[in-house]
Design a protein around this motif. Structure first.
Motif, mmCIF file in Angstrom:
data_model
loop_
_atom_site.group_PDB
_atom_site.id
_atom_site.type_symbol
_atom_site.label_atom_id
_atom_site.label_comp_id
_atom_site.label_asym_id
_atom_site.label_seq_id
_atom_site.Cartn_x
_atom_site.Cartn_y
_atom_site.Cartn_z
ATOM 1 N N ARG A 215 10.934 -28.326 16.194
ATOM 2 C CA ARG A 215 11.219 -29.467 17.069
ATOM 3 C C ARG A 215 10.047 -29.705 18.014
ATOM 4 N NH1 ARG A 215 16.626 -29.225 20.252
ATOM 5 N NH2 ARG A 215 15.942 -31.358 20.684
ATOM 6 N N PRO A 216 9.790 -30.952 18.366
ATOM 7 C CA PRO A 216 8.704 -31.229 19.319
ATOM 8 C C PRO A 216 8.984 -30.562 20.657
ATOM 9 C CG PRO A 216 9.428 -33.244 18.215
ATOM 10 C CD PRO A 216 10.426 -32.191 17.869
ATOM 11 N N ARG A 217 7.985 -29.937 21.199
ATOM 12 C CA ARG A 217 8.121 -29.287 22.500
ATOM 13 C C ARG A 217 7.741 -30.289 23.594
ATOM 14 N NH1 ARG A 217 9.752 -25.662 19.594
ATOM 15 N NH2 ARG A 217 11.634 -26.307 20.665
ATOM 16 N N PRO A 218 8.345 -30.180 24.758
ATOM 17 C CA PRO A 218 7.970 -31.071 25.876
ATOM 18 C C PRO A 218 6.525 -30.816 26.302
ATOM 19 C CG PRO A 218 9.440 -29.312 26.614
ATOM 20 C CD PRO A 218 9.433 -29.259 25.116
ATOM 21 N N PRO A 219 5.872 -31.798 26.912
ATOM 22 C CA PRO A 219 4.450 -31.658 27.277
ATOM 23 C C PRO A 219 4.156 -30.444 28.144
ATOM 24 C CG PRO A 219 5.180 -33.940 27.506
ATOM 25 C CD PRO A 219 6.400 -33.138 27.234
ATOM 26 N N TRP A 220 5.109 -30.073 29.009
ATOM 27 C CA TRP A 220 4.847 -28.951 29.909
ATOM 28 C C TRP A 220 4.669 -27.634 29.156
ATOM 29 C CZ3 TRP A 220 8.073 -24.852 29.521
ATOM 30 C CH2 TRP A 220 9.362 -25.069 29.047
ATOM 31 N N PHE A 221 5.245 -27.556 27.942
ATOM 32 C CA PHE A 221 5.195 -26.307 27.186
ATOM 33 C C PHE A 221 3.747 -25.929 26.862
ATOM 34 C CE2 PHE A 221 5.632 -23.653 23.391
ATOM 35 C CZ PHE A 221 6.686 -22.818 23.742
ATOM 36 N N ALA A 222 3.004 -26.885 26.287
ATOM 37 C CA ALA A 222 1.601 -26.629 25.957
ATOM 38 C C ALA A 222 0.767 -26.400 27.206
ATOM 39 C CB ALA A 222 1.035 -27.794 25.145
ATOM 40 N N LYS A 223 1.121 -27.118 28.287
ATOM 41 C CA LYS A 223 0.369 -26.958 29.533
ATOM 42 C C LYS A 223 0.544 -25.552 30.104
ATOM 43 C CE LYS A 223 0.518 -31.856 30.859
ATOM 44 N NZ LYS A 223 1.017 -32.833 31.865
ATOM 45 N N VAL A 224 1.772 -25.031 30.041
ATOM 46 C CA VAL A 224 2.025 -23.681 30.551
ATOM 47 C C VAL A 224 1.282 -22.652 29.707
ATOM 48 C CG1 VAL A 224 3.799 -21.914 30.899
ATOM 49 C CG2 VAL A 224 4.239 -24.275 31.581
ATOM 50 N N ILE A 225 1.271 -22.839 28.385
ATOM 51 C CA ILE A 225 0.544 -21.920 27.514
ATOM 52 C C ILE A 225 -0.931 -21.892 27.887
ATOM 53 C CG2 ILE A 225 -0.281 -21.578 25.146
ATOM 54 C CD1 ILE A 225 2.438 -22.426 24.144
ATOM 55 N N ALA A 226 -1.521 -23.074 28.024
ATOM 56 C CA ALA A 226 -2.949 -23.157 28.359
ATOM 57 C C ALA A 226 -3.234 -22.606 29.752
ATOM 58 C CB ALA A 226 -3.420 -24.604 28.247
ATOM 59 N N ALA A 227 -2.336 -22.906 30.709
ATOM 60 C CA ALA A 227 -2.580 -22.495 32.094
ATOM 61 C C ALA A 227 -2.471 -20.989 32.283
ATOM 62 C CB ALA A 227 -1.592 -23.200 33.015
ATOM 63 N N THR A 228 -1.601 -20.338 31.502
ATOM 64 C CA THR A 228 -1.384 -18.890 31.676
ATOM 65 C C THR A 228 -2.144 -18.047 30.663
ATOM 66 O OG1 THR A 228 0.580 -18.930 30.244
ATOM 67 C CG2 THR A 228 0.915 -19.312 32.605
ATOM 68 N N LEU A 229 -2.903 -18.697 29.774
ATOM 69 C CA LEU A 229 -3.566 -17.971 28.697
ATOM 70 C C LEU A 229 -4.584 -16.968 29.225
ATOM 71 C CD1 LEU A 229 -3.583 -17.793 25.628
ATOM 72 C CD2 LEU A 229 -5.358 -19.547 25.584
ATOM 73 N N HIS A 230 -5.243 -17.304 30.328
ATOM 74 C CA HIS A 230 -6.262 -16.421 30.893
ATOM 75 C C HIS A 230 -5.823 -15.830 32.226
ATOM 76 C CE1 HIS A 230 -9.042 -17.759 27.793
ATOM 77 N NE2 HIS A 230 -8.693 -19.009 28.068
ATOM 78 N N SER A 231 -4.504 -15.761 32.411
ATOM 79 C CA SER A 231 -3.973 -15.186 33.645
ATOM 80 C C SER A 231 -3.066 -14.012 33.288
ATOM 81 C CB SER A 231 -3.187 -16.240 34.428
ATOM 82 O OG SER A 231 -1.956 -16.517 33.774
ATOM 83 N N SER A 232 -2.495 -13.403 34.311
ATOM 84 C CA SER A 232 -1.591 -12.283 34.073
ATOM 85 C C SER A 232 -0.244 -12.752 33.528
ATOM 86 C CB SER A 232 -1.369 -11.495 35.373
ATOM 87 O OG SER A 232 -0.815 -12.335 36.380
ATOM 88 N N GLY A 233 0.023 -14.057 33.597
ATOM 89 C CA GLY A 233 1.288 -14.589 33.108
ATOM 90 C C GLY A 233 1.452 -14.447 31.609
ATOM 91 N N GLN A 234 0.418 -14.851 30.823
ATOM 92 C CA GLN A 234 0.440 -14.711 29.366
ATOM 93 C C GLN A 234 1.772 -15.196 28.779
ATOM 94 O OE1 GLN A 234 -2.212 -13.540 27.369
ATOM 95 N NE2 GLN A 234 -3.433 -13.591 29.235
#
Length: 399
Positions: A193-212
């Protein structure tokens, strides 16, 4: 030795193994897994006696096997292996299953033959794919065919384990598998199913942080599918493989630009920690005394190695896509005959249930280890670097 001491020893081996593999590869290409298992045997109870087992070590080893199967499921690109290639791969495995069960039952009786015959049909996709990737051959036409053959060689035996080795009736096992398939289909529907826009943004924003966030989501998917398969009384390897496929659908569908970076982090966790623990513990628990103390086990070892080629390799060679040349078909058969993780899992089940003798299990695992040592190297030599470069960009109209 305490479990903490054993874990330190295991991780020491995990560090030494790639150094040894790198140093020897200049003269003789030896797969990394051979060093991990071999050094595990060396420090195990049958040689130096430095390492033992325990609940924590066994749990980490089980997670390592699950992660290995998960990563194998993630690597499968179903858009490239569907159609005739997948049908040929499935047909070859069914021929292998019939031949394996028939020959093993004839040689050892039905009770032991079910375990031996199922083990003979497996393909160590989690071992083979990294070798093809390191050789630059994973994205070629040959690599796509091998992915299909390997996917069926991983998934087929897992289904066979659920049906044949569960101790339940066929009807009950089939019903449980159908329930798992329905639940997995629902998970696939959710994943696509299509994910909401925030989903990809959260992935990108936390990719290089401790959030992962994405890495944690992948681990959650693995845990849920392992729990689901266990709740239904199925082998957890089935859940691990399904989780890998689901993770690929989610990441490539919702955040394709981040998917590569996410899986690199998951692979680092797997190949950097959990998978080496599984292989080293396999070596520690390997019954070397049973293999060396009697002539029967030593005779069985080369016999099983030959059966891997006959039962698994020959049907793959015979039913390979017609556009592959003779050398590629031979290489495909060699890669398909490479087995180890599921052989370890199946023989462990057989020994625990009292159906397999320890010397038979040791001979099977020993033959699988030799298959990892011999077959992929021979397959890469048959392929050659030129073949990999020549067809890496080939895109047949219908695979």
């Amino acid at each position: 030795m305490s479990q903490a001491g054993t874990l330190i020893l295991i991780m020491t081996i995990a560090v030494l193994a790639p150094l040894l593999a790198h140093g020897i590869s200049r003269r003789l290409p030896v797969p990394l897994v051979i060093f991990e298992i071999g050094l595990g045997i060396l420090v195990g109870p049958d040689v130096l006696g430095w390492a033992g087992d325990g609940a924590v070590i066994d749990a980490l080893a089980d997670l390592g096997l699950a992660m290995l199967i998960f990563l194998a499921g993630y690597e499968i690109e179903f858009d490239k292996i569907r159609g005739a290639t997948l049908k040929r791969s499935a047909a070859a495995w069914l021929v292998s299953l019939a031949a394996g069960l028939g020959l093993a039952t004839l040689l050892s009786g039905f009770d032991r033959g079910v375990f031996i015959g199922t083990a003979l049909t497996s393909t160590a996709l989690g071992v083979v794919l990294p070798m093809l990737r390191d050789a630059g051959d994973l994205r070629s036409r040959f690599g796509s065919v091998m992915s299909a053959v390997g996917a069926v060689g991983e998934f087929g035996p897992i289904i066979a384990i659920a049906l044949l080795l569960s101790g339940r009736s066929w009807g009950e096992s089939t019903a449980l598998l159908a329930a798992f398939a329905l639940l997995t289909a629902g998970a696939v529907w959710w994943a696509m199913r299509p994910r909401p826009p925030w989903f990809a943004k959260v992935i990108a924003a936390t990719l290089h942080s401790s959030g992962q966030f994405a890495v944690r989501l992948v681990v959650l998917l693995l845990a849920v599918m392992l729990g689901l398969s266990q709740a239904l009384g199925l082998d957890t390897l089935l859940g691990a493989f399904a989780a890998g496929m689901l993770a690929r659908l989610v990441l490539h569908g919702a955040a394709p630009e981040s998917a590569g970076s996410v899986v690199e982090r998951v692979e680092a966790m797997g190949f950097g920690f959990l998978v080496p623990v599984f292989y080293v513990v396999t070596g520690i628990e390997f019954d070397l005394d049973a293999l060396l103390s009697g002539g029967r086990a030593l005779l069985l070892l080369p016999g099983f190695l030959l059966l891997f080629l006959l039962v698994r390799g020959f049907p793959v060679y015979a039913l390979a896509p017609p556009d592959l040349g003779t050398r590629d078909r031979r290489a495909l058969a060699l890669f398909a005959s490479t087995a180890l993780p599921l052989v370890v899992a199946i023989t462990t089940i057989g020994v625990d249930e009292g159906s397999l003798h320890t010397d038979e299990a040791a001979a099977l695992v020993g033959a699988a280890m030799l298959s990892v040592l011999l077959f992929p190297s021979a397959g890469l030599r048959l392929r050659g670097a030129r073949a990999a470069r020549r067809d890496v960009a080939k895109e047949p109209e219908s695979w």
